[in-house]
Design a protein around this motif. Structure first.
Motif, mmCIF file in Angstrom:
data_model
loop_
_atom_site.group_PDB
_atom_site.id
_atom_site.type_symbol
_atom_site.label_atom_id
_atom_site.label_comp_id
_atom_site.label_asym_id
_atom_site.label_seq_id
_atom_site.Cartn_x
_atom_site.Cartn_y
_atom_site.Cartn_z
ATOM 1 N N THR A 98 0.809 -1.217 0.000
ATOM 2 C CA THR A 98 0.000 0.000 0.000
ATOM 3 C C THR A 98 0.841 1.265 0.000
ATOM 4 O OG1 THR A 98 -0.173 0.021 2.418
ATOM 5 C CG2 THR A 98 -1.894 -1.158 1.192
ATOM 6 N N ARG A 99 0.164 2.340 -0.392
ATOM 7 C CA ARG A 99 0.749 3.683 -0.383
ATOM 8 C C ARG A 99 -0.075 4.510 0.587
ATOM 9 N NH1 ARG A 99 0.140 3.625 -6.860
ATOM 10 N NH2 ARG A 99 -1.994 3.401 -6.169
ATOM 11 N N SER A 119 -3.927 3.510 -0.303
ATOM 12 C CA SER A 119 -4.337 2.911 -1.573
ATOM 13 C C SER A 119 -3.394 1.774 -1.932
ATOM 14 C CB SER A 119 -4.350 3.962 -2.690
ATOM 15 O OG SER A 119 -3.048 4.474 -2.901
ATOM 16 N N PRO A 121 -1.852 -0.297 -5.456
ATOM 17 C CA PRO A 121 -1.749 -0.242 -6.910
ATOM 18 C C PRO A 121 -2.705 -1.232 -7.562
ATOM 19 C CG PRO A 121 0.428 -0.413 -5.919
ATOM 20 C CD PRO A 121 -0.574 -0.647 -4.828
ATOM 21 N N THR A 122 -3.191 -0.869 -8.722
ATOM 22 C CA THR A 122 -4.050 -1.754 -9.505
ATOM 23 C C THR A 122 -3.324 -2.157 -10.774
ATOM 24 O OG1 THR A 122 -5.042 0.019 -10.813
ATOM 25 C CG2 THR A 122 -6.073 -0.484 -8.685
ATOM 26 N N ASP A 123 -3.960 -2.995 -11.569
ATOM 27 C CA ASP A 123 -3.375 -3.394 -12.844
ATOM 28 C C ASP A 123 -3.215 -2.188 -13.771
ATOM 29 O OD1 ASP A 123 -3.268 -6.002 -12.013
ATOM 30 O OD2 ASP A 123 -5.135 -6.575 -12.998
ATOM 31 N N ASP A 125 -2.135 0.717 -12.820
ATOM 32 C CA ASP A 125 -0.981 1.518 -12.414
ATOM 33 C C ASP A 125 0.252 1.038 -13.186
ATOM 34 O OD1 ASP A 125 -2.328 3.057 -10.546
ATOM 35 O OD2 ASP A 125 -2.009 1.576 -8.954
ATOM 36 N N SER A 126 0.764 1.903 -14.034
ATOM 37 C CA SER A 126 1.911 1.524 -14.851
ATOM 38 C C SER A 126 3.215 2.062 -14.304
ATOM 39 C CB SER A 126 1.711 2.061 -16.270
ATOM 40 O OG SER A 126 1.700 3.495 -16.240
ATOM 41 N N GLY A 127 3.138 2.879 -13.252
ATOM 42 C CA GLY A 127 4.340 3.464 -12.710
ATOM 43 C C GLY A 127 4.743 4.723 -13.447
#
Length: 130
Positions: A98-99, A119, A121-123, A125-127
């Protein structure tokens, strides 16, 4: 307590299954965003945290990058935290990287969250910064 001590005490309380609502400012403007909910106002936050404590156990909370910037009347918090717990209603282990970000403000008793956002990251989230 300092802002850092407050955050670390919050993590300890989460691990121990202790009350978390006292870490938040008692105000209708206080906000807590979690992985799956958005709670607005101290009363709603307290209710949500009581339900979380009732339905979960065996929390692991591992802070990886706690950063706190303190100013005159507030402190900004960010962290990367590994979270895991047992969901007693679903009979399942849960785990997330998490962040965290939030704002702490001084109170008569030390510091408390005026806002906290957690939150995962989800799929999607590409960075890549947008």
């Amino acid at each position: 307590m300092t802002p850092e001590e407050t955050v670390r005490a919050y993590y300890d309380a989460l691990r121990a299954g202790e009350a978390l609502a006292p870490f938040f400012v008692e105000s209708p403007a206080t906000v807590k965003v979690g992985i799956s909910e958005r709670l607005v106002g101290y009363a709603e936050i307290a209710k949500g945290l009581r339900e979380q404590s009732r339905t979960t156990e065996d929390w692991t909370v591992e802070s990886h990058d706690l950063d706190i910037v303190e100013r005159d009347a507030a402190a900004a918090v960010s962290d990367a935290v590994s979270l895991s717990w047992y969901d007693a209603e679903a009979f399942a282990e849960r785990s997330f990287e998490t962040r965290w970000s939030g704002t702490l403000v001084p109170t008569d008793d030390g510091w408390a969250f005026a806002g906290l956002h957690v939150s995962a990251p989800t799929d999607l989230d590409s960075g890549v910064d947008r």
